[in-house]
Design a protein around this motif. Structure first.
Motif, short mmCIF file in Angstrom:
data_model
loop_
_atom_site.label_atom_id
_atom_site.label_comp_id
_atom_site.label_asym_id
_atom_site.label_seq_id
_atom_site.Cartn_x
_atom_site.Cartn_y
_atom_site.Cartn_z
N THR A 117 0.80 -1.23 0.01
CA THR A 117 -0.01 0.06 -0.07
C THR A 117 0.69 1.34 -0.12
N ALA A 118 2.20 1.16 0.34
CA ALA A 118 2.88 2.35 0.59
C ALA A 118 3.64 2.51 -0.67
N THR A 119 3.72 3.98 -1.25
CA THR A 119 4.56 4.21 -2.54
C THR A 119 5.85 4.87 -1.75
N SER A 120 5.73 5.43 -0.69
CA SER A 120 6.93 6.09 -0.11
C SER A 120 7.48 5.20 1.31
N TYR A 121 8.64 5.05 1.43
CA TYR A 121 9.16 4.70 2.72
C TYR A 121 8.95 3.19 3.13
N GLY A 122 8.20 2.47 2.26
CA GLY A 122 7.96 1.01 2.73
C GLY A 122 8.61 -0.11 2.04
N SER A 123 9.30 0.40 0.77
CA SER A 123 9.93 -0.69 -0.09
C SER A 123 11.32 -0.47 -0.21
N TYR A 124 12.25 -1.64 -0.30
CA TYR A 124 13.72 -1.67 0.00
C TYR A 124 14.13 -2.56 -1.02
N VAL A 125 15.74 -2.48 -1.41
CA VAL A 125 16.53 -3.24 -1.82
C VAL A 125 17.75 -3.20 -0.96
N SER A 126 18.78 -4.09 -0.94
CA SER A 126 19.77 -3.90 -0.26
C SER A 126 20.98 -4.79 -1.09
N PHE A 127 22.20 -4.01 -0.71
CA PHE A 127 23.52 -4.58 -1.36
C PHE A 127 24.64 -4.42 -0.41
N ASP A 128 25.66 -5.20 -0.49
CA ASP A 128 26.92 -5.16 0.12
C ASP A 128 27.94 -4.46 -0.59
N ASP A 129 28.98 -3.70 -0.02
CA ASP A 129 30.20 -3.35 -1.00
C ASP A 129 31.08 -4.50 -0.90
N PRO A 130 32.21 -4.58 -1.49
CA PRO A 130 33.37 -5.65 -1.36
C PRO A 130 33.51 -6.02 -0.11
N ASP A 131 33.53 -5.26 0.95
CA ASP A 131 33.83 -5.85 2.43
C ASP A 131 32.73 -6.11 2.97
N GLY A 132 31.58 -5.95 2.71
CA GLY A 132 30.23 -6.16 3.33
C GLY A 132 29.51 -5.37 4.06
N ASN A 133 30.14 -4.02 3.76
CA ASN A 133 29.51 -2.75 4.27
C ASN A 133 28.04 -2.86 3.64
N GLU A 134 26.97 -2.72 4.53
CA GLU A 134 25.52 -2.90 4.16
C GLU A 134 24.99 -1.48 3.65
N TRP A 135 24.50 -1.64 2.39
CA TRP A 135 23.76 -0.39 1.91
C TRP A 135 22.13 -0.78 1.74
N VAL A 136 21.29 0.00 1.95
CA VAL A 136 19.99 -0.15 1.72
C VAL A 136 19.09 0.80 1.15
N VAL A 137 18.53 0.39 -0.04
CA VAL A 137 18.01 1.65 -0.94
C VAL A 137 16.53 1.58 -0.41
N GLN A 138 15.84 2.76 -0.41
CA GLN A 138 14.51 2.77 0.07
C GLN A 138 13.76 3.83 -0.87
N GLN A 139 12.63 3.23 -1.28
CA GLN A 139 11.82 4.17 -2.21
C GLN A 139 11.00 4.99 -1.20
#
Length: 147
Positions: A117-139
């Protein structure tokens, strides 16, 4: 008082490998210099961002890969995910939190697919850099008032 968030330092084990990774994401290289005493500073800014990430030599005592929950926002999560994948990044499928409010640490409480139901703040993807630092991308299509 006016304060703006400018940079965060992330811990990496191989500065040149990290530099190549962040360049491959399309982040803008702002600085790469080494002082006479061996302090190396590399700074990148994500496209459209006012804040940057910095890494290098002798900048932090954190263990490489220990940065968690570094957040990026985008108005079009599916397109951002597709571009990251096209750049060779191992990105999760789109997910949302079962409770619908932000998200738990790690993969706890994740549900596959965009928030229903949410177009903002509710959906994500994530990935790690080569060392494993975690990035989250939020819509975030439309920011909440005052933000």
């Amino acid at each position: 008082m006016e304060l703006k968030f400018e940079i965060t330092v992330i811990p990496v084990s191989d500065v040149d490998r990290s530099k190549a990774f962040y360049a491959s994401l399309g982040f803008r290289l702002d600085a790469d210099f080494t002082t006479a005493r061996g302090l190396r500073v590399v700074q990148f800014t994500p496209p459209g961002s006012a804040a940057s990430v910095t890494f290098g030599e002798h900048l932090t005592e954190q263990e490489p890969g220990s940065a968690r929950g570094l957040h990026l926002v985008t108005p079009d999560l599916a397109t951002a995910r597709a571009e990251l994948v096209s750049r060779g990044v191992d990105v999760t499928p789109i997910w949302h939190d079962r409770d619908g409010i932000f998200h738990w640490a790690g993969t706890a409480n994740r549900v596959d697919g965009p928030h229903p139901t949410a177009t903002s703040y509710g959906s994500y993807v994530s990935f790690d850099d080569p060392d494993g630092n975690e990035w989250v991308v939020q819509q975030v299509v439309e920011k909440l008032p005052g933000r």
